[in-house]
Design an enzyme around this catalytic site. Sequence first.
Site, PDB file in Angstrom:
ATOM      1  N   GLU B  55      -8.547  -1.038  15.418  1.00  0.00           N
ATOM      2  CA  GLU B  55      -7.662  -2.207  15.490  1.00  0.00           C
ATOM      3  C   GLU B  55      -6.560  -2.181  14.436  1.00  0.00           C
ATOM      4  OE1 GLU B  55     -10.938  -2.277  15.659  1.00  0.00           O
ATOM      5  OE2 GLU B  55     -11.555  -3.480  17.394  1.00  0.00           O
ATOM      6  N   PHE B 117     -22.894 -14.370  17.258  1.00  0.00           N
ATOM      7  CA  PHE B 117     -22.678 -12.927  17.301  1.00  0.00           C
ATOM      8  C   PHE B 117     -21.179 -12.615  17.242  1.00  0.00           C
ATOM      9  CE2 PHE B 117     -21.941  -9.059  19.930  1.00  0.00           C
ATOM     10  CZ  PHE B 117     -22.435  -8.158  18.999  1.00  0.00           C
ATOM     11  N   GLN B 118     -20.791 -11.752  16.337  1.00  0.00           N
ATOM     12  CA  GLN B 118     -19.388 -11.349  16.131  1.00  0.00           C
ATOM     13  C   GLN B 118     -18.475 -12.527  15.842  1.00  0.00           C
ATOM     14  OE1 GLN B 118     -18.323  -8.519  19.311  1.00  0.00           O
ATOM     15  NE2 GLN B 118     -19.005  -6.918  17.908  1.00  0.00           N
ATOM     16  N   LYS B 167     -13.731 -17.569  23.744  1.00  0.00           N
ATOM     17  CA  LYS B 167     -13.995 -16.976  25.058  1.00  0.00           C
ATOM     18  C   LYS B 167     -14.027 -18.021  26.171  1.00  0.00           C
ATOM     19  CE  LYS B 167     -16.811 -13.586  27.410  1.00  0.00           C
ATOM     20  NZ  LYS B 167     -17.893 -12.591  27.312  1.00  0.00           N
ATOM     21  N   MET B 482       1.062  10.378  -5.613  1.00  0.00           N
ATOM     22  CA  MET B 482       1.636   9.265  -6.360  1.00  0.00           C
ATOM     23  C   MET B 482       0.680   8.834  -7.475  1.00  0.00           C
ATOM     24  SD  MET B 482       4.229   7.478  -6.729  1.00  0.00           S
ATOM     25  CE  MET B 482       5.387   7.173  -5.403  1.00  0.00           C
TER      26      MET B 482
HETATM   27  C1  LIG Z   1       5.122   3.586  -3.485  1.00  0.00           C
HETATM   28  C2  LIG Z   1       6.201   2.568  -3.329  1.00  0.00           C
HETATM   29  C3  LIG Z   1       7.350   2.646  -4.118  1.00  0.00           C
HETATM   30  C4  LIG Z   1       8.393   1.763  -3.940  1.00  0.00           C
HETATM   31  N1  LIG Z   1       9.547   1.943  -4.660  1.00  0.00           N
HETATM   32  C5  LIG Z   1      10.639   1.197  -4.351  1.00  0.00           C
HETATM   33  C6  LIG Z   1      11.909   1.486  -4.936  1.00  0.00           C
HETATM   34  O1  LIG Z   1      12.069   2.379  -5.750  1.00  0.00           O
HETATM   35  N2  LIG Z   1      12.967   0.735  -4.541  1.00  0.00           N
HETATM   36  C7  LIG Z   1      12.861  -0.271  -3.622  1.00  0.00           C
HETATM   37  O2  LIG Z   1      13.864  -0.878  -3.273  1.00  0.00           O
HETATM   38  N3  LIG Z   1      11.664  -0.584  -3.091  1.00  0.00           N
HETATM   39  C8  LIG Z   1      10.564   0.141  -3.414  1.00  0.00           C
HETATM   40  N4  LIG Z   1       9.374  -0.155  -2.807  1.00  0.00           N
HETATM   41  C9  LIG Z   1       9.306  -1.264  -1.841  1.00  0.00           C
HETATM   42  C10 LIG Z   1       9.073  -2.612  -2.522  1.00  0.00           C
HETATM   43  O3  LIG Z   1       7.703  -2.746  -2.811  1.00  0.00           O
HETATM   44  C11 LIG Z   1       9.535  -3.776  -1.610  1.00  0.00           C
HETATM   45  O4  LIG Z   1       8.877  -3.708  -0.381  1.00  0.00           O
HETATM   46  C12 LIG Z   1      11.012  -3.752  -1.324  1.00  0.00           C
HETATM   47  O5  LIG Z   1      11.760  -3.495  -2.488  1.00  0.00           O
HETATM   48  C13 LIG Z   1      11.451  -5.081  -0.734  1.00  0.00           C
HETATM   49  O6  LIG Z   1      12.639  -4.922  -0.057  1.00  0.00           O
HETATM   50  P1  LIG Z   1      13.633  -6.127   0.190  1.00  0.00           P
HETATM   51  O7  LIG Z   1      14.005  -6.759  -1.098  1.00  0.00           O
HETATM   52  O8  LIG Z   1      14.711  -5.582   1.035  1.00  0.00           O
HETATM   53  O9  LIG Z   1      12.777  -7.238   0.921  1.00  0.00           O
HETATM   54  P2  LIG Z   1      12.082  -7.387   2.329  1.00  0.00           P
HETATM   55  O10 LIG Z   1      10.618  -7.388   2.103  1.00  0.00           O
HETATM   56  O11 LIG Z   1      12.631  -6.505   3.352  1.00  0.00           O
HETATM   57  O12 LIG Z   1      12.467  -8.893   2.596  1.00  0.00           O
HETATM   58  C14 LIG Z   1      13.553  -9.263   3.335  1.00  0.00           C
HETATM   59  C15 LIG Z   1      14.278 -10.458   2.717  1.00  0.00           C
HETATM   60  O13 LIG Z   1      15.306 -10.826   3.629  1.00  0.00           O
HETATM   61  C16 LIG Z   1      15.155 -12.167   4.027  1.00  0.00           C
HETATM   62  N5  LIG Z   1      15.516 -12.269   5.429  1.00  0.00           N
HETATM   63  C17 LIG Z   1      14.780 -11.965   6.516  1.00  0.00           C
HETATM   64  N6  LIG Z   1      15.468 -12.195   7.644  1.00  0.00           N
HETATM   65  C18 LIG Z   1      16.675 -12.654   7.259  1.00  0.00           C
HETATM   66  C19 LIG Z   1      17.830 -13.073   7.976  1.00  0.00           C
HETATM   67  N7  LIG Z   1      17.900 -13.070   9.309  1.00  0.00           N
HETATM   68  N8  LIG Z   1      18.909 -13.499   7.264  1.00  0.00           N
HETATM   69  C20 LIG Z   1      18.855 -13.545   5.906  1.00  0.00           C
HETATM   70  N9  LIG Z   1      17.797 -13.153   5.187  1.00  0.00           N
HETATM   71  C21 LIG Z   1      16.720 -12.710   5.851  1.00  0.00           C
HETATM   72  C22 LIG Z   1      13.720 -12.516   3.761  1.00  0.00           C
HETATM   73  O14 LIG Z   1      13.576 -13.895   3.555  1.00  0.00           O
HETATM   74  C23 LIG Z   1      13.408 -11.678   2.519  1.00  0.00           C
HETATM   75  O15 LIG Z   1      13.783 -12.357   1.352  1.00  0.00           O
HETATM   76  C24 LIG Z   1       8.284   0.718  -2.996  1.00  0.00           C
HETATM   77  C25 LIG Z   1       7.127   0.599  -2.248  1.00  0.00           C
HETATM   78  C26 LIG Z   1       6.099   1.520  -2.384  1.00  0.00           C
HETATM   79  C27 LIG Z   1       4.887   1.381  -1.526  1.00  0.00           C
HETATM   80  C1  LIG Z   2      -4.796   1.787   1.761  1.00  0.00           C
HETATM   81  C2  LIG Z   2      -4.312   2.225   0.427  1.00  0.00           C
HETATM   82  N1  LIG Z   2      -5.192   2.639  -0.515  1.00  0.00           N
HETATM   83  C3  LIG Z   2      -4.750   3.068  -1.720  1.00  0.00           C
HETATM   84  C4  LIG Z   2      -3.421   3.085  -2.010  1.00  0.00           C
HETATM   85  C5  LIG Z   2      -2.934   3.566  -3.387  1.00  0.00           C
HETATM   86  N2  LIG Z   2      -2.100   4.762  -3.237  1.00  0.00           N
HETATM   87  C6  LIG Z   2      -0.754   4.723  -3.241  1.00  0.00           C
HETATM   88  S1  LIG Z   2      -0.035   6.188  -3.013  1.00  0.00           S
HETATM   89  C7  LIG Z   2      -1.529   6.972  -2.934  1.00  0.00           C
HETATM   90  C8  LIG Z   2      -1.620   8.442  -2.728  1.00  0.00           C
HETATM   91  C9  LIG Z   2      -1.176   8.877  -1.377  1.00  0.00           C
HETATM   92  O1  LIG Z   2      -1.519  10.235  -1.211  1.00  0.00           O
HETATM   93  P1  LIG Z   2      -0.884  11.101  -0.060  1.00  0.00           P
HETATM   94  O2  LIG Z   2      -0.947  10.384   1.217  1.00  0.00           O
HETATM   95  O3  LIG Z   2      -1.472  12.452  -0.101  1.00  0.00           O
HETATM   96  O4  LIG Z   2       0.660  11.136  -0.477  1.00  0.00           O
HETATM   97  P2  LIG Z   2       1.390  11.868  -1.701  1.00  0.00           P
HETATM   98  O5  LIG Z   2       1.592  10.840  -2.749  1.00  0.00           O
HETATM   99  O6  LIG Z   2       0.529  12.985  -2.155  1.00  0.00           O
HETATM  100  O7  LIG Z   2       2.683  12.307  -1.107  1.00  0.00           O
HETATM  101  C10 LIG Z   2      -2.569   6.051  -3.103  1.00  0.00           C
HETATM  102  C11 LIG Z   2      -3.996   6.386  -3.129  1.00  0.00           C
HETATM  103  C12 LIG Z   2      -2.544   2.617  -1.009  1.00  0.00           C
HETATM  104  N3  LIG Z   2      -1.230   2.553  -1.207  1.00  0.00           N
HETATM  105  N4  LIG Z   2      -3.003   2.233   0.201  1.00  0.00           N
END
Ligand SMILES: Cc1cc2nc3c(=O)[nH]c(=O)nc-3n(C[C@H](O)[C@H](O)[C@H](O)COP(=O)(O)OP(=O)(O)OC[C@H]3O[C@@H](n4cnc5c(N)ncnc54)[C@H](O)[C@@H]3O)c2cc1C
Ligand SMILES: Cc1ncc(C[n+]2csc(CCOP(=O)(O)OP(=O)(O)O)c2C)c(N)n1
Lengths: 163, 569
Positions: B55, B117-118, B167, B482
């Site tokens: 799911e 159940f469930q 259900k 990472m």
């Molecule tokens: C490993 C990892 C590393 C990351 N590193 C970075 C990084 O280096 N740089 C980075 O930028 N992010 C990074 N992120 C992502 C970060 O965590 C956020 O998800 C991201 O920065 C949010 O993007 P955003 O501000 O565009 O917001 P979003 O989450 O895309 O939010 C959208 C915004 O727009 C608004 N909005 C929605 N619809 C409308 C509309 N029709 N009109 C006006 N406003 C609207 C919403 O209210 C909200 O405020 C990383 C994520 C991970 C998992």
């Molecule tokens: C469901 C979940 N568990 C744990 C994490 C923490 N986490 C972030 S990046 C990462 C490593 C990902 O490894 P891989 O998919 O091999 O990517 P790589 O960084 O090596 O490119 C982990 C464990 C996460 N983001 N999501």
Amino acid sequence: MRRIISLLLENEAGALSRVAGLFSARGYNIESLTVAPTEDPSLSRMTIVTHGSDEIIEQITKQLNKLIDVVKLQDLTEGAHIEREMLLIKVRAVDADREELMRLTDIFRGSIIDVTGQTFTIELTGTGEKLDAFIQAVDNELILETVRSGVTGIARGEKCLRV
Amino acid sequence: MGSKGVELTGAEIVVRFLRDEGVKYVFGYPGGAVLHIYDALYKQEEVQHILVRHEQGATHAADGYARATGKPGVALVTSGPGATNAVTGIATAYMDSIPLVVLTGQVPTHLIGNDAFQEVDSVGVTRPCVKHNFLVKDVRDLALILKKAFYIATTGRPGPVVVDIPKDVTAAKAKYVYPKEIQLRSYKPVTKGHIGQIKRAVKLLVQAERPMIYTGGGVILDGAAKPLTELTRLLGFPITNTLMGLGGYPGTDKQFLGMLGMHGTYEANMAMHHCDVLLAVGARFDDRVTGNVEKFCSKAKIIHVDIDPSSISKNVRVDVPIVGRVSDVLGEMIRIIKEKKLKPRREALAAWWRQIEEWRATECLKYQYSDEVIKPQYVLEQLYKVTRGNAFVTSDVGQHQMWAAQFYKFDKPNRWINSGGLGTMGFGLPAAMGVQFGHPRSTVVCVTGEGSIQMCIQELSTCLQYGLPIKIVNLNNRYLGMVRQWQEFFYQGRYAMSYMEALPDFVRLAESYGHVGMRIEKPADVVPALEEAMKLKKRLVFMDFITDQTENVYPMIPAGAGLNEMILV
Ligand SMILES: Cc1cc2nc3c(=O)[nH]c(=O)nc-3n(C[C@H](O)[C@H](O)[C@H](O)COP(=O)(O)OP(=O)(O)OC[C@H]3O[C@@H](n4cnc5c(N)ncnc54)[C@H](O)[C@@H]3O)c2cc1C
Ligand SMILES: Cc1ncc(C[n+]2csc(CCOP(=O)(O)OP(=O)(O)O)c2C)c(N)n1
Ligand SMILES: [Mg+2]
């Protein structure tokens, strides 16, 4: 700062937990929360007392407004308003204390609503501060039980919170 | 609801409603509580049900479909474990504001609360990670609740909505009429921005000496890449996108400075740090973007356009808040600028661009190419070339995600599909399935890592069943890269549990699922492999690239630092 926020909510199962969940999930303070249906059975009125910096309060009102079940919101503390809370207090009342407790109740404009040979139950309405003052005034040893309703409030004058 | 309409069972109402709402695909998995609904699905052909293998996959696939098409994604799962398995996908969509409607089966109403159940309190479990949710208690409310669910999911700031259907409600009968319109007294999203505020913003913009535009997922969600591009070109300002906003402005354009934030480019972050006017559009000042908020854009007047008032001044106080839809507000700005023939400050802007070009000259994304070992950045660079920048790219979470964001240039919106807010490993493959259903003739690539891909690998089976020709680019560094990078930087190289031992043979794994597998170990084989894979138009190809184990993602802003305090290579 302490704020009193009034809400009109859809009278739906789960609406209360959405509000309560919002406060716990986002780490906001709740001092008290009261809720009951209004004259319109599809709406409940909720009063929340909270405190926080202006930024936090701004977020609280925005986040509450964002809940789909919230129909309308008013920060009562932004204008003149009336705040009331009810206290029910059960006290040990024997000998000279009976006289003293009756006088005290009178001074605070409360009423004794239940009496036994050993106890009084006193009802008092007012602001939270007034209820605090009353509890302070009663000898701590005599207090058997206190129940407070939590704060409700309404804006002064012609301002209304309605749909 | 009067006497109009046809009498149908709740299950039939669900299916008929989905058809009337224009839903083509439902991603789901059957179980006891939803059997009536599956029976109703079986008896028709307009709504196609896609059987996933878990799911979580159903919700991610519906999510990927939504991100790539702009239409709401729909998932259907059974009660209890079906619903709890779906939660990760629901939370993923919630954090990135993706419109989903998730239908969960529930035990019959008379058993609710009895530890049946469930049984699980799905409305309670999902409450913190949905835009809204409903429990349907009466079949007569079903159609209207479904309409509300789609309306809430797709309007304002989009988000997932769960409808929990017991259900017995699916067996009971009611008159059905498709509710075309819906009004909710408690929910009226704003669209148009305040004109006075928009005028103030325009004034600030044209007077700016060091302007910067920072845009995010809101631009993509609003389908507003066009007005954004027009405004940015009209003003001649530099622009950066968040991870969620990539493709909102053409990634190959010279005004584009790349992504900003923790792994953003030097030029984007420096321009943010030094700008005097910041126009933030549909972005939420996430901590991965701002770094230390105390030091964030401290010299700038900030204009923030967002549809959600609670996004504004949440993390960073702004000077000109504008609540409204991106397209409406930017359209208004363009109109004012053109009508009044306003011009930005040419000389100041020229000096600002000279400064930016200096920053750009550091080439912060450069990496050491090697003949011996495959550099992950090289694979993505070549992937970009081989697909001519035209692919839909989904990603998992980790280093590979950051490299994909840095090295694949997105000129169009809705093509870069990743979990930014929740950072859900396992998202990439099922999301790619949803994207492929939305765009059956397009190239869909899933960039992943050997860690992430194993979180939803079972969906390879779904891909075979539906003939989805997804191209999987597995950047296999044998590490949770990472995590390993953070351990190298901040835990003195104590690599606790970040080495991936006992990996499967991905080639044979792919083959056993009926797909094509490739293992690529030499840099010289990268391009031929990619080309061959792209030629296999009808097949899913799993490319297992054995990459440099210790490569790190640069630049990097350590947590708590300012945007000008980047670690460069
Ligand atoms: C490993 C990892 C590393 C990351 N590193 C970075 C990084 O280096 N740089 C980075 O930028 N992010 C990074 N992120 C992502 C970060 O965590 C956020 O998800 C991201 O920065 C949010 O993007 P955003 O501000 O565009 O917001 P979003 O989450 O895309 O939010 C959208 C915004 O727009 C608004 N909005 C929605 N619809 C409308 C509309 N029709 N009109 C006006 N406003 C609207 C919403 O209210 C909200 O405020 C990383 C994520 C991970 C998992
Ligand atoms: C469901 C979940 N568990 C744990 C994490 C923490 N986490 C972030 S990046 C990462 C490593 C990902 O490894 P891989 O998919 O091999 O990517 P790589 O960084 O090596 O490119 C982990 C464990 C996460 N983001 N999501
Ligand atoms: Mg890895």
